[in-house]
Design a protein around this motif. Structure first.
Motif, mmCIF file in Angstrom:
data_model
loop_
_atom_site.group_PDB
_atom_site.id
_atom_site.type_symbol
_atom_site.label_atom_id
_atom_site.label_comp_id
_atom_site.label_asym_id
_atom_site.label_seq_id
_atom_site.Cartn_x
_atom_site.Cartn_y
_atom_site.Cartn_z
ATOM 1 N N ARG A 87 0.820 -1.220 0.000
ATOM 2 C CA ARG A 87 0.000 0.000 0.000
ATOM 3 C C ARG A 87 0.848 1.261 0.000
ATOM 4 N NH1 ARG A 87 -3.900 -0.793 4.871
ATOM 5 N NH2 ARG A 87 -4.647 1.165 4.032
ATOM 6 N N LEU A 142 1.342 4.951 -6.777
ATOM 7 C CA LEU A 142 0.519 5.957 -7.454
ATOM 8 C C LEU A 142 1.110 6.357 -8.804
ATOM 9 C CD1 LEU A 142 -0.322 8.235 -4.391
ATOM 10 C CD2 LEU A 142 -1.895 6.705 -5.606
ATOM 11 N N HIS A 173 -5.231 5.580 -13.973
ATOM 12 C CA HIS A 173 -5.926 5.166 -12.756
ATOM 13 C C HIS A 173 -5.282 5.802 -11.536
ATOM 14 C CE1 HIS A 173 -6.583 1.694 -15.604
ATOM 15 N NE2 HIS A 173 -7.818 2.032 -15.297
ATOM 16 N N PRO A 181 -6.474 7.542 -7.231
ATOM 17 C CA PRO A 181 -7.496 7.712 -6.188
ATOM 18 C C PRO A 181 -8.690 8.488 -6.729
ATOM 19 C CG PRO A 181 -5.294 8.303 -5.411
ATOM 20 C CD PRO A 181 -5.194 8.149 -6.884
ATOM 21 N N PRO A 182 -9.889 8.226 -6.181
ATOM 22 C CA PRO A 182 -10.103 7.278 -5.081
ATOM 23 C C PRO A 182 -10.429 5.866 -5.542
ATOM 24 C CG PRO A 182 -12.092 8.525 -5.457
ATOM 25 C CD PRO A 182 -11.072 9.047 -6.441
ATOM 26 N N GLY A 183 -10.851 5.682 -6.812
ATOM 27 C CA GLY A 183 -11.383 4.385 -7.210
ATOM 28 C C GLY A 183 -10.445 3.490 -7.992
ATOM 29 N N PHE A 184 -9.372 4.075 -8.559
ATOM 30 C CA PHE A 184 -8.403 3.302 -9.351
ATOM 31 C C PHE A 184 -9.066 2.506 -10.476
ATOM 32 C CE2 PHE A 184 -5.906 4.385 -5.737
ATOM 33 C CZ PHE A 184 -4.593 4.380 -6.157
ATOM 34 N N ALA A 197 -17.466 1.738 -5.055
ATOM 35 C CA ALA A 197 -17.071 0.868 -3.952
ATOM 36 C C ALA A 197 -18.237 -0.040 -3.572
ATOM 37 C CB ALA A 197 -16.662 1.714 -2.745
ATOM 38 N N ALA A 251 -1.045 5.198 1.379
ATOM 39 C CA ALA A 251 -1.762 6.030 0.426
ATOM 40 C C ALA A 251 -2.838 5.272 -0.323
ATOM 41 C CB ALA A 251 -0.770 6.631 -0.570
ATOM 42 N N LEU A 252 -2.722 3.960 -0.440
ATOM 43 C CA LEU A 252 -3.675 3.208 -1.252
ATOM 44 C C LEU A 252 -4.859 2.739 -0.418
ATOM 45 C CD1 LEU A 252 -1.381 0.912 -3.445
ATOM 46 C CD2 LEU A 252 -2.141 3.243 -3.864
ATOM 47 N N PRO A 253 -6.057 2.759 -0.994
ATOM 48 C CA PRO A 253 -7.210 2.197 -0.276
ATOM 49 C C PRO A 253 -7.045 0.699 -0.109
ATOM 50 C CG PRO A 253 -7.807 2.801 -2.524
ATOM 51 C CD PRO A 253 -6.423 3.322 -2.297
ATOM 52 N N GLU A 254 -7.730 0.151 0.882
ATOM 53 C CA GLU A 254 -7.545 -1.257 1.212
ATOM 54 C C GLU A 254 -7.871 -2.181 0.052
ATOM 55 O OE1 GLU A 254 -9.529 -2.517 4.730
ATOM 56 O OE2 GLU A 254 -7.939 -1.766 6.044
#
Length: 375
Positions: free
Chosen positions: A72, A77, A84, A86-89, A94, A117-120
């Motif tokens: 993560r 990035l 691609h 944030p937030p959805g890549f 979601a 920095a990356l969402p789970e």
């Protein structure tokens, strides 16, 4: 009681696993006699763990491992840009958030950087892709020049690059090298080919020293990629359909832990590869269920209780304890009606009993009961 749990003796580690399902329509020709195509039209990759491993030694498992801070890192990035980010890549909306028992403290997991920095959902996918490479040499990567957004059909593993063994050795020593490998190949992890499938928490047992909170993803591949076991954690592999896997387990050729057996039986619901792929796409926004099995010890066996079962209790006491009864398993089964459980008769004889309705557009296994003659 459905409340946040106090930290206990267990050291919970967050992990990700990937179920690779490959289309399989032609007989094999590499070594005679060849097997005919499976009835389901697809096979699953099962890796055999080394008998010297501390956790599930010798078991056949899906590729996977512990989430690392490198999975993560903000450095990803730049690789995902410009298409691609944030937030959805590019993963789309979601999934719905599902309240789940239990709520675990993850303060003991030093491998996960909660300020990353990356969402789970991205980090766990990167973890699963990295582990497939480390354990099996399978590269689920996508060229950065590919069109933005998910691919319209099943995925395809990347051809192994020159120096595969050297790269894998580097990644095993330091997971940060996986980002460097992707940059070297001008690719990103194909996070869009991974579909939310399930999540399992390791149940309490007196002999367990490691417990995991593992996200399972499913990835449909157009064809089976070559597999190169690392010969450290993984000493062998096989591609088997759900029915073939069940037969191998029953005949004691392989051993599956209860969650893997459950997932194999769940996948037996699908009559074709295309049905499985369409199903994954159709429930993309539903999220997943996260289950902590509770173990019930009977006079002659063991039952893994799952949410929805009439004996399942959402009680934090069972995070570090077992349920027990002096009754035999058969008595327990005769007394109940609302089942969601795996009955463990012995190491190679499991029953699955499901009378509850599945949730969130998912499927549960059909009842699977061994013959009395095997007991």
């Amino acid at each position: 009681m459905n409340s946040s749990l106090r930290p206990g003796p267990s050291r919970w580690r967050r992990a990700a696993s990937i179920v690779l399902a490959a289309a399989w329509t032609r007989p094999e020709t590499a070594t005679p006699p060849s097997r005919p195509p499976p009835a389901e039209g697809f096979r699953l990759l099962l890796l055999q763990r080394s008998p010297h491993q501390g956790f599930m030694p010798g078991a056949h498992v899906f590729p996977g491992g512990v989430l690392d801070a490198a999975d993560r890192s903000a450095d990803w990035l730049g690789l995902f840009a410009p298409h691609h980010g944030p937030p959805g890549f590019g993963l789309g909306p979601a999934p719905f958030s599902r309240a789940a028992f239990p709520s675990l403290p993850h303060t003991g997991d030093s491998n996960a950087d909660n300020t990353g920095a990356l969402p789970e959902d991205v980090a766990f996918r990167i973890c699963a892709v990295r582990e497939a490479f480390e354990e099996a040499g399978v590269l689920l990567l996508r060229p950065r020049s590919s069109p933005p957004g998910p691919a319209p059909g099943p995925g395809l593993a990347l051809e192994p690059p020159p120096g595969l063994a050297a790269w894998r050795a580097r990644v095993r020593r330091d997971p940060r090298h996986f980002l460097r490998l992707c940059a070297h190949l001008d690719c990103t992890p194909d996070i869009w080919a991974l579909h939310n499938w399930s999540a399992w928490l390791t149940p309490f047992s007196r002999s367990a020293t490691r417990r995991f909170d593992t996200a399972f993803f499913l990835c449909c591949l157009r064809e089976p990629p070559p597999v190169y076991p690392d010969l450290a954690e993984v000493v062998g592999y096989q591609w088997s359909s759900p029915s073939e896997t069940t037969e191998s387990f029953s005949s004691k050729e392989i051993w599956l832990a209860p969650p893997q057996f459950y997932e194999v039986r769940r996948l037996a619901n699908f009559a074709s590869f295309s049905d499985l792929h369409k199903f994954c796409l159709g429930r993309a926004l539903e999220g997943l269920e996260r289950w902590l099995p509770i173990i019930l010890l009977t006079a002659d066996g063991m039952v893994h209780l799952l949410p929805g079962d009439e004996l399942y209790l959402e009680d934090s006491d069972f995070l570090e304890n077992l349920m027990s009864t002096e009754k035999k398993t058969e008595e327990i089964m005769k007394e109940g009606k609302q089942f969601h459980r795996i009955v463990i008769h012995n190491r190679h004889l499991y029953d699955i009993h499901v009378t509850v309705q599945s949730k969130h557009k998912h499927v549960y296994p059909k009842n699977s009961v061994v013959s009395k003659s095997h007991l």
